[in-house]
Design a protein around this motif. Structure first.
Motif, PDB file in Angstrom:
ATOM      1  N   PRO A  74     -10.355   8.544   5.419  1.00 40.92           N
ATOM      2  CA  PRO A  74     -10.627   8.735   3.989  1.00 40.92           C
ATOM      3  C   PRO A  74      -9.609   8.052   3.069  1.00 40.92           C
ATOM      4  O   PRO A  74      -9.987   7.497   2.044  1.00 40.92           O
ATOM      5  CB  PRO A  74     -10.577  10.252   3.827  1.00 40.92           C
ATOM      6  CG  PRO A  74     -10.996  10.779   5.145  1.00 40.92           C
ATOM      7  CD  PRO A  74     -10.466   9.809   6.161  1.00 40.92           C
ATOM      8  N   HIS A  75      -8.313   8.052   3.444  1.00 42.38           N
ATOM      9  CA  HIS A  75      -7.350   7.459   2.513  1.00 42.38           C
ATOM     10  C   HIS A  75      -7.507   5.948   2.423  1.00 42.38           C
ATOM     11  O   HIS A  75      -7.246   5.347   1.390  1.00 42.38           O
ATOM     12  CB  HIS A  75      -5.913   7.867   2.858  1.00 42.38           C
ATOM     13  CG  HIS A  75      -5.327   7.192   4.061  1.00 42.38           C
ATOM     14  ND1 HIS A  75      -5.357   7.757   5.309  1.00 42.38           N
ATOM     15  CD2 HIS A  75      -4.699   6.011   4.202  1.00 42.38           C
ATOM     16  CE1 HIS A  75      -4.769   6.955   6.172  1.00 42.38           C
ATOM     17  NE2 HIS A  75      -4.363   5.876   5.529  1.00 42.38           N
ATOM     18  N   ARG A  79      -8.460   3.903  -0.985  1.00 39.62           N
ATOM     19  CA  ARG A  79      -7.702   2.751  -1.482  1.00 39.62           C
ATOM     20  C   ARG A  79      -8.577   1.518  -1.655  1.00 39.62           C
ATOM     21  O   ARG A  79      -8.222   0.612  -2.397  1.00 39.62           O
ATOM     22  CB  ARG A  79      -6.550   2.438  -0.531  1.00 39.62           C
ATOM     23  CG  ARG A  79      -5.460   3.487  -0.577  1.00 39.62           C
ATOM     24  CD  ARG A  79      -4.393   3.175   0.434  1.00 39.62           C
ATOM     25  NE  ARG A  79      -3.441   4.275   0.529  1.00 39.62           N
ATOM     26  CZ  ARG A  79      -2.359   4.232   1.290  1.00 39.62           C
ATOM     27  NH1 ARG A  79      -2.100   3.161   2.005  1.00 39.62           N
ATOM     28  NH2 ARG A  79      -1.547   5.256   1.340  1.00 39.62           N
ATOM     29  N   ARG A  90     -10.757  21.156  -6.915  1.00 37.84           N
ATOM     30  CA  ARG A  90      -9.686  21.210  -5.907  1.00 37.84           C
ATOM     31  C   ARG A  90      -8.500  20.393  -6.383  1.00 37.84           C
ATOM     32  O   ARG A  90      -8.387  19.211  -6.098  1.00 37.84           O
ATOM     33  CB  ARG A  90     -10.193  20.688  -4.570  1.00 37.84           C
ATOM     34  CG  ARG A  90     -11.153  21.653  -3.890  1.00 37.84           C
ATOM     35  CD  ARG A  90     -11.813  21.057  -2.700  1.00 37.84           C
ATOM     36  NE  ARG A  90     -10.939  21.042  -1.512  1.00 37.84           N
ATOM     37  CZ  ARG A  90     -11.361  20.612  -0.320  1.00 37.84           C
ATOM     38  NH1 ARG A  90     -12.594  20.162  -0.171  1.00 37.84           N
ATOM     39  NH2 ARG A  90     -10.552  20.617   0.714  1.00 37.84           N
ATOM     40  N   PHE A  92      -4.111  20.107  -6.923  1.00 42.08           N
ATOM     41  CA  PHE A  92      -2.857  20.511  -6.275  1.00 42.08           C
ATOM     42  C   PHE A  92      -2.206  21.526  -7.213  1.00 42.08           C
ATOM     43  O   PHE A  92      -1.436  21.167  -8.104  1.00 42.08           O
ATOM     44  CB  PHE A  92      -1.968  19.299  -6.038  1.00 42.08           C
ATOM     45  CG  PHE A  92      -2.659  18.201  -5.263  1.00 42.08           C
ATOM     46  CD1 PHE A  92      -3.256  18.470  -4.037  1.00 42.08           C
ATOM     47  CD2 PHE A  92      -2.709  16.905  -5.750  1.00 42.08           C
ATOM     48  CE1 PHE A  92      -3.891  17.473  -3.316  1.00 42.08           C
ATOM     49  CE2 PHE A  92      -3.342  15.905  -5.024  1.00 42.08           C
ATOM     50  CZ  PHE A  92      -3.932  16.191  -3.812  1.00 42.08           C
ATOM     51  N   SER A 107      -1.048   5.846  -4.711  1.00 38.39           N
ATOM     52  CA  SER A 107      -1.745   5.176  -3.624  1.00 38.39           C
ATOM     53  C   SER A 107      -1.965   3.694  -3.899  1.00 38.39           C
ATOM     54  O   SER A 107      -2.314   2.937  -2.998  1.00 38.39           O
ATOM     55  CB  SER A 107      -3.095   5.861  -3.376  1.00 38.39           C
ATOM     56  OG  SER A 107      -2.871   7.206  -3.049  1.00 38.39           O
TER      57      SER A 107
ATOM     58  N   ASP B 226      -6.974  17.909   2.764  1.00 40.49           N
ATOM     59  CA  ASP B 226      -8.175  17.076   2.670  1.00 40.49           C
ATOM     60  C   ASP B 226      -8.182  16.282   1.374  1.00 40.49           C
ATOM     61  O   ASP B 226      -8.449  15.083   1.365  1.00 40.49           O
ATOM     62  CB  ASP B 226      -9.438  17.948   2.729  1.00 40.49           C
ATOM     63  CG  ASP B 226      -9.645  18.519   4.118  1.00 40.49           C
ATOM     64  OD1 ASP B 226      -9.161  17.899   5.079  1.00 40.49           O
ATOM     65  OD2 ASP B 226     -10.282  19.581   4.231  1.00 40.49           O
ATOM     66  N   ALA B 228      -5.668  15.504  -0.496  1.00 37.74           N
ATOM     67  CA  ALA B 228      -4.598  14.506  -0.459  1.00 37.74           C
ATOM     68  C   ALA B 228      -5.108  13.234   0.205  1.00 37.74           C
ATOM     69  O   ALA B 228      -4.876  12.127  -0.277  1.00 37.74           O
ATOM     70  CB  ALA B 228      -3.394  15.064   0.299  1.00 37.74           C
ATOM     71  N   GLU B 229      -5.823  13.411   1.295  1.00 42.24           N
ATOM     72  CA  GLU B 229      -6.391  12.264   2.014  1.00 42.24           C
ATOM     73  C   GLU B 229      -7.391  11.512   1.120  1.00 42.24           C
ATOM     74  O   GLU B 229      -7.373  10.290   1.039  1.00 42.24           O
ATOM     75  CB  GLU B 229      -7.050  12.768   3.299  1.00 42.24           C
ATOM     76  CG  GLU B 229      -7.663  11.712   4.190  1.00 42.24           C
ATOM     77  CD  GLU B 229      -6.662  10.971   5.072  1.00 42.24           C
ATOM     78  OE1 GLU B 229      -5.594  11.520   5.360  1.00 42.24           O
ATOM     79  OE2 GLU B 229      -6.968   9.831   5.442  1.00 42.24           O
ATOM     80  N   PHE B 230      -8.247  12.258   0.406  1.00 44.85           N
ATOM     81  CA  PHE B 230      -9.219  11.626  -0.492  1.00 44.85           C
ATOM     82  C   PHE B 230      -8.524  10.890  -1.639  1.00 44.85           C
ATOM     83  O   PHE B 230      -9.109   9.990  -2.236  1.00 44.85           O
ATOM     84  CB  PHE B 230     -10.172  12.675  -1.092  1.00 44.85           C
ATOM     85  CG  PHE B 230     -11.203  13.185  -0.139  1.00 44.85           C
ATOM     86  CD1 PHE B 230     -11.951  12.314   0.628  1.00 44.85           C
ATOM     87  CD2 PHE B 230     -11.443  14.542  -0.018  1.00 44.85           C
ATOM     88  CE1 PHE B 230     -12.916  12.782   1.505  1.00 44.85           C
ATOM     89  CE2 PHE B 230     -12.406  15.026   0.854  1.00 44.85           C
ATOM     90  CZ  PHE B 230     -13.132  14.140   1.618  1.00 44.85           C
ATOM     91  N   ILE B 233      -3.694   9.284   0.015  1.00 42.40           N
ATOM     92  CA  ILE B 233      -2.407   9.550   0.669  1.00 42.40           C
ATOM     93  C   ILE B 233      -2.603   9.481   2.185  1.00 42.40           C
ATOM     94  O   ILE B 233      -3.481  10.158   2.730  1.00 42.40           O
ATOM     95  CB  ILE B 233      -1.875  10.936   0.264  1.00 42.40           C
ATOM     96  CG1 ILE B 233      -1.554  10.939  -1.233  1.00 42.40           C
ATOM     97  CG2 ILE B 233      -0.636  11.295   1.071  1.00 42.40           C
ATOM     98  CD1 ILE B 233      -1.298  12.315  -1.788  1.00 42.40           C
TER      99      ILE B 233
END
Lengths: 258, 352
Positions: A74-75, A79, A90, A92, A107, B226, B228-230, B233
């Motif tokens: 996914p990352h 990118r 959702r 942080f 990123s 999850d 963070a990954e999206f 990161i």
């Protein structure tokens, strides 16, 4: 080469014996708002989870900018230019609003962990650009006065705006919005519609999941309808509104047998 | 926020200090830091009945458990507190560092200063070996795997020859003198200063990391892996870095410890050490460096201070922890961050 920034071809997703998506075709082009609608459980969010790489599809193709992204983490996909928001916000929660946006902006930067520790010139440039970009996006979304607050303490509407700001910080080509208007009042929905149109005009490809039909019909260029994991209709808002299969899916089919 | 059954008057150490700190000028901050660091360096000379420990040598207590706990708790805090990776096998890195110095020092005559670096390197290497497969797991499963890793290292140390087996290794060389400071067996003060210096170095590096990109990445992973990954990161990479950096600190601490105690046996590196260091992190305030350091120092200090109670001291120590976790369930200085003020145009943090 087509100008289709995101294209999904014959996408099938099975979880054990359950088929969540079956041979779904979708695409979004630059400067277009495509909407994905359908009853609850139709597989809309699954489409997002597959295209963003959270699930690997059972079969089918996902092309981002004419390049297959199946199997990428996914990352990596993020990118490459695919950003999303979430149906249930959702964020942080223990990070400030600005820091939330900065995680997306980071990123795009090069600096690694060692560089950060020693404060190299690259690290200073990157930190500065992340701060700057995050501040710009908060201004753009009209929540710059919230910058220093913890994300968990923001009012609901601002949390939704923050999610969009965080997604934009990735500098995506394609923006996937999962029910961005959920919980908004009519005035906020109008503002959100204007914002999404502004994003389209700025050249983003927007794929929108939304339950608010008046918003969908007003801003979308094209609407696709999912029902039980299958695409049952696609077309302009007015075409879709008058499609008998769509009406049946939403309202149920009359029982003529009795 | 915390919900506690015992109602206590509002007492917020973190915010009070934070307010005061933000009102200080750059010069005042430098003076404060210098005074604080100087205080810690002269601490071994401040042994008195009120402050020090009466039943055991104060400098010795300052080195172990206090200094060691603080250094290791700061290392474990990167893993558990900052990144949200529950590691129950932290003692493994401590053991690897200790055995590195013991074996290389005894068998090959390597200098202590080389061995500290090598101990950290080996601990990092072990961290990569374990982390690559283990960090795919989350939560309970990861905890169990790390727990197993801690035990494996200890059991390997019992069963192979080059670690001296269950009898362990004795006569581990002390560090050579540095800046005219001699490391003697009967004087723990130089070792305390050594741990203190290492701790300050670690804090320096840690503060730089958490204010920048890696800190944000770790926090994002802790908050929602999850998402963070999206958000682009590389979660596996940053989790591995956290794990490996924490391991390196544990390894360094192990080498220093081995050089002071001069003999080590595998039983020193049992699960209790991992639990104790984890307790320090939780007790102090997961994710807050100052809380963790303070908590670790207290948890090292109290059992020694309570030594006059002889056999019942551990009971009182346990009672203290129970009361403490009831009053402040998020730790002595909790993580919850203070709100900040940013410049609206540049996004730079400004002091209010």
């Amino acid at each position: 080469m087509s100008d289709r920034l995101l294209e999904v071809r014959n996408l099938t997703m099975q979880f054990g014996g359950v088929t969540a998506l079956s041979e779904v075709n979708l695409h979004v082009s630059k400067g277009e708002i495509a909407a994905l609608i359908g009853p609850n459980g139709a597989g809309k969010t699954t489409v997002f989870n597959v295209t963003t790489g959270y699930y690997t599809p059972s079969s089918g193709e996902v092309l981002l900018n004419n390049e297959s992204i199946i199997g990428l983490k996914p990352h990596k996909i993020a990118r490459k230019g695919l950003a999303r928001t979430f149906q249930n916000v959702r964020l942080f929660g223990d990070m400030t609003t600005l820091e939330n946006v900065m995680t997306g902006a980071d990123s795009r930067n090069k600096v690694g962990l060692i560089g950060s520790m020693f404060g190299t010139a690259q690290s200073r440039r990157d930190e500065e650009s992340s701060h700057l970009k995050a501040a710009e996006l908060l201004n753009f979304m009209g929540i710059s006065h919230r910058g220093g607050q913890l994300a968990r303490n923001l009012p609901y509407g601002d949390q939704r705006r923050l999610e969009i700001a965080r997604a934009l910080a990735l500098e995506p080509k394609v923006l996937l919005l999962d029910e961005p208007a959920a919980g908004f009042n009519p005035q906020e929905k109008v503002e959100l519609g204007e914002l999404i149109k502004k994003l389209r005009d700025a050249g983003f490809a927007v794929l929108l999941i939304e339950h608010d039909m008046s918003l969908v019909m007003k801003i979308s260029d094209r609407v696709s309808v999912l029902d039980f994991g299958q695409k049952i209709a696609e077309g302009t808002p007015s075409e879709v509104q008058n499609n008998q299969r769509v009406i049946d899916a939403y309202l149920g089919v009359a029982d003529h047998a009795s | 926020m915390s919900t506690s059954k015992i109602s206590i008057p509002k007492f917020n150490l973190r915010d009070k200090f934070g307010d005061w700190w933000e009102g200080t000028t750059r010069n005042q901050r430098i003076i404060f830091r210098v005074l604080l660091i100087a205080f810690f360096y002269i601490l071994p000379f401040l042994d008195n009945p009120v402050f020090g420990t009466t039943e055991s040598d104060f400098s010795s207590v300052l080195f172990y458990p206090m200094g060691m706990y603080v250094l290791m708790a700061i290392g474990l805090n990167i893993v558990v507190g900052k990144s949200g990776i529950l590691d129950l096998g932290y003692v493994a890195f401590f053991a690897i560092g200790a055995y590195t110095h013991a074996i290389l020092g005894l068998s090959f005559g390597f200098n202590f200063w080389i061995n500290v670096v090598l101990g950290m390197a080996f601990a990092m290497f072990a961290g990569v070996l374990l982390g690559l497969p283990a960090l795919r797991l989350r939560g309970d499963y990861l905890a169990i795997i790390t727990l197993g890793f801690g035990e494996i290292v200890r059991i390997v140390a019992i069963n192979v020859n080059f670690t001296g087996g269950a009898a362990g290794l004795a006569g581990i060389p002390a560090p050579p003198s540095i800046f005219g400071v001699e490391f003697l067996v009967d004087d723990p003060r130089p070792y305390y200063w050594l741990v203190l210096t290492l701790t300050l170095l670690v804090i320096w590096a840690y503060m730089r990391l958490i204010k920048r990109r890696p800190g944000r990445a770790w926090e994002a992973i802790r908050e929602d892996e999850d998402v963070a990954e999206f958000m682009g990161i590389a979660t596996t990479k940053y989790k591995l870095w956290a794990f490996v950096l924490g391991g390196a600190i544990g390894g360094g601490a192990g080498a220093v410890y081995a050089s002071q105690v001069t003999s080590i046996v595998p039983e020193l590196f049992d699960l209790n050490v991992s639990i104790m260091i984890l307790a320090c992190v939780v007790f102090g305030g997961m994710g807050n460096l100052w809380g963790v350091a303070f908590g670790a120092a207290l948890l090292g200090y109290f059992p020694e201070k309570l030594r006059f109670l002889s056999d019942t001291r551990i009971l009182f120590f346990g009672l203290l922890m129970v009361v403490m976790m009831n009053i402040r369930p998020d730790g002595i200085i909790p993580r919850k961050k203070r709100e900040k003020v940013y410049d609206k145009n540049t996004g730079k943090e400004v002091s209010r």
